[in-house]
Design an enzyme around this catalytic site. Sequence first.
Site, PDB file in Angstrom:
ATOM      1  CB  SER A 266      15.537  -3.831   1.761  1.00  0.00           C
ATOM      2  OG  SER A 266      14.186  -3.450   1.691  1.00  0.00           O
TER       3      SER A 266
ATOM      4  CG  ASP B  71      11.661  -7.705   7.309  1.00  0.00           C
ATOM      5  OD1 ASP B  71      11.025  -6.648   7.140  1.00  0.00           O
ATOM      6  OD2 ASP B  71      12.824  -7.857   6.883  1.00  0.00           O
TER       7      ASP B  71
ATOM      8  CG  HIS C 191      13.686  -3.963   6.737  1.00  0.00           C
ATOM      9  ND1 HIS C 191      13.389  -5.016   5.908  1.00  0.00           N
ATOM     10  CD2 HIS C 191      14.118  -2.958   5.915  1.00  0.00           C
ATOM     11  CE1 HIS C 191      13.611  -4.678   4.647  1.00  0.00           C
ATOM     12  NE2 HIS C 191      14.065  -3.438   4.626  1.00  0.00           N
TER      13      HIS C 191
END
Length: 491
Positions: free
Chosen positions: A215, A429, A458
Amino acid sequence: MRGRRSLLRATVPALLAGLAGAAVAAPAGAAEPAAGPEWGPCPADVVAPLVALQCTRIPVPLDHGSPDGPQITITVSRLASTKPEKRRGILILNPGGPGGSGLAFANDLMKRGLPASVQDSYDIIGFDTRGVGHSDPVSCGFTTDQDYIGNIPPYAADDAAVLRTAEVAREVAQRCAANDRNGHLRHVTTANVARDMDRIRAALGEEKASFLGFSYGSALGAAYASLFPDRSDRVVLDSNVGDTHLDPDGIRRYALGAEETFGDFARWAADRHGTYGLGATPEEVRQTYLRLAARLDDRPSGGVDGRMFRAATFVGLYGPTLYGSTAAAWQSLLSGDAPPAPAPPAGPSPQDNAYSAFLATTCNDVAWPRDVAVYQRAVAQDRERFPVYGAAGANVLPCAFWPYEPAEPPVAVLDEGPATVLVVQNRHDPVTPLRGGELLRGKFGDRARLVVENGSGHGVYAGVGDTPCALGVTTSYLVDGTLPPDDVVCR
């Protein structure tokens, strides 16, 4: 029913506090690093029951432009390889955020099934980035009574809602400035964290550092590979924000991600209509979502309003393992009103440091528009383009009123240098959509390869075991240095 509503109200703010070729390096079997810092027990609140972590503290300059000036310390953890004949160096981890603690992240990856071959190949290094946790934490002084539900802006139904959010954002920015008593806040940036990582590498006696980031960690890894290309060994960027920093475009892509991923949840729920009653087809589930959100805008239920419902659903798209609790929460809210859940006790927010570090990094990295009308136009546009969550990602953040200007431009992605970067993405995602991975792959050029896993949620390598194609390609790269000759699209 009330219990489910209470859980929803309690967990959404915590979840929204965080929004991640053959390398030229020492061969397998390289010698142990030179003597470095003294390792000892980790802080008591670093919970890592599956691994034997050690910790140390490494000094770094507060301002890397003044290396002999004031120093801060970065707390670092180590899961040492137990196979010296297989050890090739260090693998630095970042779990995302910005603002997430990384000290126990090795334990989280172990729990998810990090292959033993990766554990054998590296001393796995976690750390709290500057301003976070045990690394001179910053604080904006968030309290539990503030109307601030997380670092993802709230859904705005109209222009007036954007104005209301702007007033909250302005107060937060002012509070951050008032609490910055030691002047540390302005130095919390992605570029400085990348420089801290290189200080960690040097302190551990390593010529190069490998990296695995998720991320926001993809932005940090991209910054490190761009600032220090010759010191980057094998770099894996998982679930990508699209650049070396978060900016308005990056957060607006949350809307694209939610739209692309919502269909996966809708199909799951439609297949279980007999259990949850949310709709017999994906389109019926979608209409249930839109009707329930609109109803909660007008008439909150159990303390849950439309913006909180949308935020909870957004978080529920983070992976299929969350679909059941998300569907149960919808079912509970559909059943009718309930008394509001009890408010948390007054006092400092448990999310204070996470919120503060996110804002410091995000607002310091790049200049944000300061005209609220810019956000109103963006919200109106994305509300139509991306009905699921578009009017949230485009809404105003405290960055619009941040007291400091960026000290330097964001790190530019370097497309010249060794081919050491593996960009890994799920096809769907909600937070970092595939588009972000495509953008970063393009910016790195021949230095990178893109792996697209046909998954939803995710995190790809973070969900070890559920994504066999990306798992194999990523593990092969980390262990053997085998970078695919071309981009990989998993079937």
